[in-house]
Design a protein around this motif. Structure first.
Motif, PDB file in Angstrom:
ATOM      1  N   GLU A 193       0.827  -1.205   0.000  1.00  0.00           N
ATOM      2  CA  GLU A 193       0.000   0.000   0.000  1.00  0.00           C
ATOM      3  C   GLU A 193       0.863   1.257   0.000  1.00  0.00           C
ATOM      4  O   GLU A 193       0.572   2.234  -0.697  1.00  0.00           O
ATOM      5  CB  GLU A 193      -0.918  -0.024   1.223  1.00  0.00           C
ATOM      6  N   VAL A 194       1.938   1.248   0.788  1.00  0.00           N
ATOM      7  CA  VAL A 194       2.828   2.413   0.837  1.00  0.00           C
ATOM      8  C   VAL A 194       3.478   2.647  -0.517  1.00  0.00           C
ATOM      9  O   VAL A 194       3.566   3.783  -1.006  1.00  0.00           O
ATOM     10  CB  VAL A 194       3.902   2.215   1.935  1.00  0.00           C
ATOM     11  N   VAL A 195       3.946   1.560  -1.151  1.00  0.00           N
ATOM     12  CA  VAL A 195       4.598   1.694  -2.458  1.00  0.00           C
ATOM     13  C   VAL A 195       3.626   2.249  -3.490  1.00  0.00           C
ATOM     14  O   VAL A 195       3.965   3.147  -4.276  1.00  0.00           O
ATOM     15  CB  VAL A 195       5.165   0.329  -2.911  1.00  0.00           C
ATOM     16  N   VAL A 196       2.391   1.729  -3.500  1.00  0.00           N
ATOM     17  CA  VAL A 196       1.389   2.226  -4.453  1.00  0.00           C
ATOM     18  C   VAL A 196       1.109   3.703  -4.206  1.00  0.00           C
ATOM     19  O   VAL A 196       1.005   4.505  -5.141  1.00  0.00           O
ATOM     20  CB  VAL A 196       0.093   1.393  -4.340  1.00  0.00           C
ATOM     21  N   PHE A 197       1.003   4.079  -2.928  1.00  0.00           N
ATOM     22  CA  PHE A 197       0.756   5.478  -2.595  1.00  0.00           C
ATOM     23  C   PHE A 197       1.885   6.372  -3.100  1.00  0.00           C
ATOM     24  O   PHE A 197       1.651   7.444  -3.670  1.00  0.00           O
ATOM     25  CB  PHE A 197       0.595   5.623  -1.076  1.00  0.00           C
ATOM     26  N   LEU A 198       3.136   5.931  -2.899  1.00  0.00           N
ATOM     27  CA  LEU A 198       4.280   6.717  -3.357  1.00  0.00           C
ATOM     28  C   LEU A 198       4.294   6.844  -4.881  1.00  0.00           C
ATOM     29  O   LEU A 198       4.581   7.917  -5.425  1.00  0.00           O
ATOM     30  CB  LEU A 198       5.583   6.078  -2.867  1.00  0.00           C
ATOM     31  N   ILE A 199       3.991   5.738  -5.573  1.00  0.00           N
ATOM     32  CA  ILE A 199       3.990   5.782  -7.040  1.00  0.00           C
ATOM     33  C   ILE A 199       2.932   6.765  -7.540  1.00  0.00           C
ATOM     34  O   ILE A 199       3.183   7.591  -8.425  1.00  0.00           O
ATOM     35  CB  ILE A 199       3.746   4.377  -7.620  1.00  0.00           C
ATOM     36  N   VAL A 200       1.728   6.688  -6.953  1.00  0.00           N
ATOM     37  CA  VAL A 200       0.660   7.601  -7.367  1.00  0.00           C
ATOM     38  C   VAL A 200       1.064   9.044  -7.091  1.00  0.00           C
ATOM     39  O   VAL A 200       0.842   9.951  -7.903  1.00  0.00           O
ATOM     40  CB  VAL A 200      -0.649   7.242  -6.637  1.00  0.00           C
ATOM     41  N   GLY A 201       1.696   9.279  -5.929  1.00  0.00           N
ATOM     42  CA  GLY A 201       2.132  10.626  -5.598  1.00  0.00           C
ATOM     43  C   GLY A 201       3.169  11.158  -6.566  1.00  0.00           C
ATOM     44  O   GLY A 201       3.097  12.307  -7.015  1.00  0.00           O
ATOM     45  N   VAL A 202       4.150  10.321  -6.908  1.00  0.00           N
ATOM     46  CA  VAL A 202       5.194  10.749  -7.845  1.00  0.00           C
ATOM     47  C   VAL A 202       4.600  11.055  -9.215  1.00  0.00           C
ATOM     48  O   VAL A 202       4.935  12.063  -9.852  1.00  0.00           O
ATOM     49  CB  VAL A 202       6.288   9.662  -7.945  1.00  0.00           C
ATOM     50  N   VAL A 203       3.703  10.180  -9.686  1.00  0.00           N
ATOM     51  CA  VAL A 203       3.069  10.418 -10.991  1.00  0.00           C
ATOM     52  C   VAL A 203       2.292  11.728 -10.977  1.00  0.00           C
ATOM     53  O   VAL A 203       2.326  12.522 -11.928  1.00  0.00           O
ATOM     54  CB  VAL A 203       2.152   9.232 -11.355  1.00  0.00           C
ATOM     55  N   GLY A 204       1.595  11.996  -9.863  1.00  0.00           N
ATOM     56  CA  GLY A 204       0.837  13.238  -9.765  1.00  0.00           C
ATOM     57  C   GLY A 204       1.736  14.464  -9.804  1.00  0.00           C
ATOM     58  O   GLY A 204       1.434  15.457 -10.478  1.00  0.00           O
ATOM     59  N   VAL A 205       2.854  14.404  -9.072  1.00  0.00           N
ATOM     60  CA  VAL A 205       3.784  15.538  -9.066  1.00  0.00           C
ATOM     61  C   VAL A 205       4.367  15.773 -10.459  1.00  0.00           C
ATOM     62  O   VAL A 205       4.461  16.910 -10.937  1.00  0.00           O
ATOM     63  CB  VAL A 205       4.907  15.290  -8.032  1.00  0.00           C
ATOM     64  N   VAL A 206       4.778  14.685 -11.129  1.00  0.00           N
ATOM     65  CA  VAL A 206       5.339  14.820 -12.477  1.00  0.00           C
ATOM     66  C   VAL A 206       4.312  15.425 -13.431  1.00  0.00           C
ATOM     67  O   VAL A 206       4.616  16.322 -14.231  1.00  0.00           O
ATOM     68  CB  VAL A 206       5.821  13.444 -12.989  1.00  0.00           C
ATOM     69  N   PHE A 207       3.078  14.963 -13.345  1.00  0.00           N
ATOM     70  CA  PHE A 207       2.026  15.491 -14.220  1.00  0.00           C
ATOM     71  C   PHE A 207       1.794  16.975 -13.952  1.00  0.00           C
ATOM     72  O   PHE A 207       1.634  17.781 -14.871  1.00  0.00           O
ATOM     73  CB  PHE A 207       0.734  14.696 -13.997  1.00  0.00           C
ATOM     74  N   PHE A 208       1.798  17.353 -12.649  1.00  0.00           N
ATOM     75  CA  PHE A 208       1.595  18.755 -12.290  1.00  0.00           C
ATOM     76  C   PHE A 208       2.723  19.633 -12.823  1.00  0.00           C
ATOM     77  O   PHE A 208       2.489  20.705 -13.390  1.00  0.00           O
ATOM     78  CB  PHE A 208       1.493  18.876 -10.766  1.00  0.00           C
ATOM     79  N   LEU A 209       3.980  19.174 -12.657  1.00  0.00           N
ATOM     80  CA  LEU A 209       5.121  19.957 -13.123  1.00  0.00           C
ATOM     81  C   LEU A 209       5.105  20.102 -14.640  1.00  0.00           C
ATOM     82  O   LEU A 209       5.407  21.169 -15.180  1.00  0.00           O
ATOM     83  CB  LEU A 209       6.422  19.307 -12.656  1.00  0.00           C
ATOM     84  N   ARG A 210       4.761  19.023 -15.330  1.00  0.00           N
ATOM     85  CA  ARG A 210       4.699  19.106 -16.789  1.00  0.00           C
ATOM     86  C   ARG A 210       3.604  20.070 -17.242  1.00  0.00           C
ATOM     87  O   ARG A 210       3.786  20.852 -18.183  1.00  0.00           O
ATOM     88  CB  ARG A 210       4.460  17.720 -17.381  1.00  0.00           C
ATOM     89  N   SER A 211       2.461  20.030 -16.575  1.00  0.00           N
ATOM     90  CA  SER A 211       1.368  20.937 -16.934  1.00  0.00           C
ATOM     91  C   SER A 211       1.769  22.385 -16.688  1.00  0.00           C
ATOM     92  O   SER A 211       1.510  23.276 -17.496  1.00  0.00           O
ATOM     93  CB  SER A 211       0.117  20.587 -16.126  1.00  0.00           C
ATOM     94  N   ARG A 212       2.437  22.614 -15.557  1.00  0.00           N
ATOM     95  CA  ARG A 212       2.867  23.975 -15.229  1.00  0.00           C
ATOM     96  C   ARG A 212       3.902  24.472 -16.232  1.00  0.00           C
ATOM     97  O   ARG A 212       3.860  25.617 -16.689  1.00  0.00           O
ATOM     98  CB  ARG A 212       3.435  24.000 -13.819  1.00  0.00           C
TER      99      ARG A 212
END
Length: 373
Positions: free
Chosen positions: A279-298
Motif C-alpha cells: 500500500e505504501v509503495v502504491v501510494f508513493l507511485i501515485v504521488g510521484v506520478v501526480g507531481v510529475v504530471f503537475f510539473l509538466r502541466s505547469r
C-alpha cells in the motif's frame, strides 16, 4: 619386530570393539504442542469428555522394523506406560524405505516437517520436546529420563469432548469440541483437530530387529477442522464423516482425537506483513506520478505564455554608432650602444698592436680593423 607386530594386532582388534555412544540430550522442538488422546475402537461407538489437565501425555515414537535400538526405546516406554499414563503413537519410517511396510509417506513426511529428523529412534513428548537416540542423558536409565519428560505438563485449562459413530463402510462420524481458556500462542498460529487411526499391533516377522509384533502403529492422520488462534481463548467444534485406512493385518484399528498446534510459517507472516508495504509503495507511485504530471502541466503553461509574449512583443533592431580610435605611429629612436673605453694599448715582440678595454676585453690590429680576441 615381535613387539611391533603385537601392538599392531592390539590396534586392529580394538577397531572392532563397540565404541562408546554419546547421549543426546532432550531438546525443545520448534513445532507447536500436540495434545488430546481421547479414543474409541473403530468398530464400536464411543464418547468421552474430559478436562484438558486430565489428558494423557502424547508420545510420538519414530521407529522402523530394522532399527535395533528402537526396541530399547519402545520397551522403556512400555515399562513406564502405566505409571505415567502416557499414550504412544508409533510412526514408522516410509520415505526411501524398502524394509519397513508399516509406514506411509504422508505420515513420515509430516514427522520430518515438524521435527526435522528422519533417523529413528526419536521420541517426541506432547509435540514440544524431542529425545533422539537410545542412550539416557543425565539419568540412570531411559525409563528415568522418559518419566521426567512425560511429566512436563502443558498446563492447559479447558475441556475436550469426543464422539465416534462407526458405519458399515469402514468409516464413521467423528464429533469433537474444544474449549481452552489460557492458550497464549504466537500471532498467526492455528489449531487443527485430527483423527489418528491406530493399529493396536501389526505382525511383521521379517523385521530385522526381531520384534515381529509392532504396537501402536499410526495408519492414518485425517484433518477434521482448523481454527486460527487470535487470542488466549479457543472454542471450536465440529463433526466429520471419515473413511478409515486399512489395517496391516487383523481388525484392531482405533480412532483417536488429537489437537495439533501449528505456528505461522515464515511465508504466511511475510504475506501478512507485505500488504502494508504494498500500500505504501502504491501510494508513493501515485504521488510521484501526480507531481510529475503537475510539473509538466505547469511547464507547458509557462512555455505557452512565453511564446505568446514573444509573438505579441516583437523585438526591433536598434542601430548603434561605433566609434573607432586610431593611434598615431611613433617614430623609432636610434638606440645608442655604449662603446668600451681603451685602458691600455701596446705592441708585442712580434709587431702586433693590442688594446685592453674597460670591460676587460682585448682587441688586436689586423692592419685594417680592430678585431676582438
Amino acid at each position: 619386530m615381535r613387539k611391533a607386530l603385537f601392538i599392531a594386532l592390539i590396534v586392529f582388534f580394538m577397531a572392532f570393539l563397540p565404541q562408546p555412544t554419546t547421549a543426546a540430550p532432550a531438546e525443545q522442538t520448534e513445532a507447536g504442542m500436540l495434545f488430546g488422546g481421547q479414543w474409541a475402537l473403530a468398530d464400536e461407538p464411543g464418547i468421552s469428555s474430559t478436562n484438558l489437565e486430565e489428558l494423557p501425555p502424547v508420545v510420538e515414537v519414530y521407529t522402523a522394523t530394522w532399527c535395533g535400538n528402537c526396541v530399547d526405546v519402545e520397551h522403556a516406554l512400555d515399562d513406564i506406560e502405566n505409571d505415567t499414563g502416557l499414550q504412544q503413537y508409533h510412526i514408522h519410517r516410509a520415505i526411501n524405505e524398502i524394509q519397513d511396510p508399516l509406514g506411509s509417506i504422508e505420515i513420515d513426511q509430516r514427522f520430518i516437517d515438524r521435527y526435522g529428523t528422519m533417523a529413528p529412534p526419536a521420541v517426541v513428548f506432547n509435540g514440544t520436546t524431542i529425545k533422539a537416540g537410545s542412550v539416557p542423558n543425565d539419568a540412570a536409565s531411559l525409563e528415568d529420563e522418559f518419566t521426567l519428560l512425560s511429566d512436563i505438563h502443558l498446563t492447559l485449562v479447558g475441556n475436550s469432548s469426543f464422539a465416534w459413530v462407526p458405519n458399515a463402510e469402514d468409516g464413521g462420524i467423528v464429533a469433537w469440541s474444544l474449549n481452552i481458556e489460557n492458550m497464549a500462542v504466537p500471532k498467526g498460529s492455528s489449531i487443527v483437530a485430527q483423527a489418528w487411526v491406530v493399529e493396536e499391533s501389526a505382525r511383521f516377522e521379517d523385521g530385522s530387529n526381531g520384534l515381529e509384533n509392532y504396537p501402536h502403529v499410526v495408519r492414518g492422520i485425517i484433518e477434521l477442522g482448523k481454527m486460527n488462534s487470535n487470542g488466549e481463548s479457543v472454542t471450536m467444534t465440529g463433526n466429520s464423516t471419515i473413511s478409515l485406512p486399512s489395517a496391516y493385518d487383523g481388525s484392531d484399528l482405533s480412532v483417536h482425537l488429537l489437537y495439533q498446534l501449528n505456528y505461522a510459517t515464515v511465508t504466511e507472516e511475510t504475506e501478512q506483513q507485505s500488504w502494508p508495504l504494498v500500500e505504501v509503495v502504491v501510494f508513493l507511485i501515485v504521488g510521484v506520478v501526480g507531481v510529475v504530471f503537475f510539473l509538466r502541466s505547469r511547464k507547458r503553461d509557462q512555455t505557452g505564455k512565453s511564446v505568446t509574449e514573444f509573438q505579441t512583443n516583437p523585438v526591433h533592431p536598434v542601430a548603434t554608432a561605433v566609434q573607432q580610435e586610431y593611434q598615431q605611429p611613433v617614430a623609432q629612436q636610434p638606440v645608442t650602444v655604449a662603446q668600451p673605453v681603451v685602458l691600455q694599448q701596446w705592441t708585442d715582440d712580434t709587431g702586433y698592436t693590442w688594446r685592453r678595454m674597460d670591460d676587460n676585453s682585448y682587441f688586436w690590429w689586423t692592419g685594417s680593423e680592430w678585431k676582438r680576441r
